[in-house]
Design a protein around this motif. Sequence first.
Motif, mmCIF file in Angstrom:
data_model
loop_
_atom_site.group_PDB
_atom_site.id
_atom_site.type_symbol
_atom_site.label_atom_id
_atom_site.label_comp_id
_atom_site.label_asym_id
_atom_site.label_seq_id
_atom_site.Cartn_x
_atom_site.Cartn_y
_atom_site.Cartn_z
ATOM 1 N N ASP A 261 0.847 -1.182 0.000
ATOM 2 C CA ASP A 261 0.000 0.000 0.000
ATOM 3 C C ASP A 261 0.893 1.244 0.000
ATOM 4 O OD1 ASP A 261 -2.317 1.682 0.569
ATOM 5 O OD2 ASP A 261 -1.511 1.782 2.609
ATOM 6 N N ASP B 298 -0.241 5.070 0.978
ATOM 7 C CA ASP B 298 -0.455 6.035 2.061
ATOM 8 C C ASP B 298 -0.632 5.329 3.403
ATOM 9 O OD1 ASP B 298 -0.392 8.048 0.139
ATOM 10 O OD2 ASP B 298 -2.545 7.864 -0.240
ATOM 11 N N GLY B 299 0.239 5.624 4.344
ATOM 12 C CA GLY B 299 0.167 4.999 5.665
ATOM 13 C C GLY B 299 1.011 3.737 5.765
ATOM 14 N N THR B 300 1.557 3.291 4.612
ATOM 15 C CA THR B 300 2.412 2.095 4.604
ATOM 16 C C THR B 300 3.814 2.491 4.135
ATOM 17 O OG1 THR B 300 0.516 0.644 4.242
ATOM 18 C CG2 THR B 300 2.690 -0.232 3.670
ATOM 19 N N ASP C 253 -0.325 -3.406 4.433
ATOM 20 C CA ASP C 253 -1.344 -2.363 4.244
ATOM 21 C C ASP C 253 -1.835 -1.903 5.607
ATOM 22 O OD1 ASP C 253 -3.683 -0.868 3.395
ATOM 23 O OD2 ASP C 253 -3.653 -2.046 1.547
ATOM 24 N N ASP C 254 -2.034 -0.601 5.780
ATOM 25 C CA ASP C 254 -2.574 -0.107 7.057
ATOM 26 C C ASP C 254 -4.093 -0.179 7.093
ATOM 27 O OD1 ASP C 254 -2.639 2.043 5.109
ATOM 28 O OD2 ASP C 254 -3.169 3.390 6.767
HETATM 29 MG MG LIG Z 1 -3.069 3.082 3.369
#
Ligand SMILES: [Mg+2]
Length: 241
Positions: free
Chosen positions: A27, A29-31, A190-191
Amino acid sequence: MSDSPRGDTPAPHHALPWGEIDTVLLDMDGTLLDLDFDARFWKEHFPQRYVELSGLAEPEAMARLNARFEGLRGQLAWYCLDDWHRALAPDCRNELDLIALKRELAHHIRYRHGVPDFLERLGAAGKQRVLVTNAHPASVDLKFERVDLSARLDRLFNAHEIGAAKESPRFWERLAEQLHFDPDRTLLVDDNLVALAAAEDFGIRHLRAITLPNSRGEPMDTAPFLALDDFLAATSALAPR
Ligand SMILES: [Mg+2]
């Protein structure tokens, strides 16, 4: 059940069995990238600019935004800047350009800790590195202007081009039609816990979440998924091919 023989120390239960993994789905964004940018944009910057551009009273503007946030969660439209534009531009007296608004915050786009080396090590070990993102293509382009991510990836699949969000089983079915990978020898990081669950239902065997997607945010409870929090430690024993 018998005990392990002396000296045969089993790997920690959270260690990744790299010998059984050929493909790493990642992923964005956030990962790979700090969710700080997105949180600042959607929670602070965009609501403030929407109030200014629409001239609506702040409670009315926030009610409209929150209704959309809640109503579309987990759907492709939630991630679609064109849909956001269609829904909100009629409220605005001036042009609503979401990418221009995002660009105002672009200095906050950055890697999470250890990501460039993590991706280099995966590549050197011969793992197929594949970005799988729900982010709108224009947002991906903006982020790629700030971080040299595309050079560190082998493939990129965007949910908007696939036509389904990662939270949907259709995303994984369609991905399998377009990418050669063995779900039994694939890792997804993945978040998004709903996306991880959909990938697990599809048959992806190795799954890891992220405890702290936003460096300025609170740690997440990733249960039932294990977290991959230290990209460098996780790849320290990964030998180049
Ligand atoms: Mg994400």
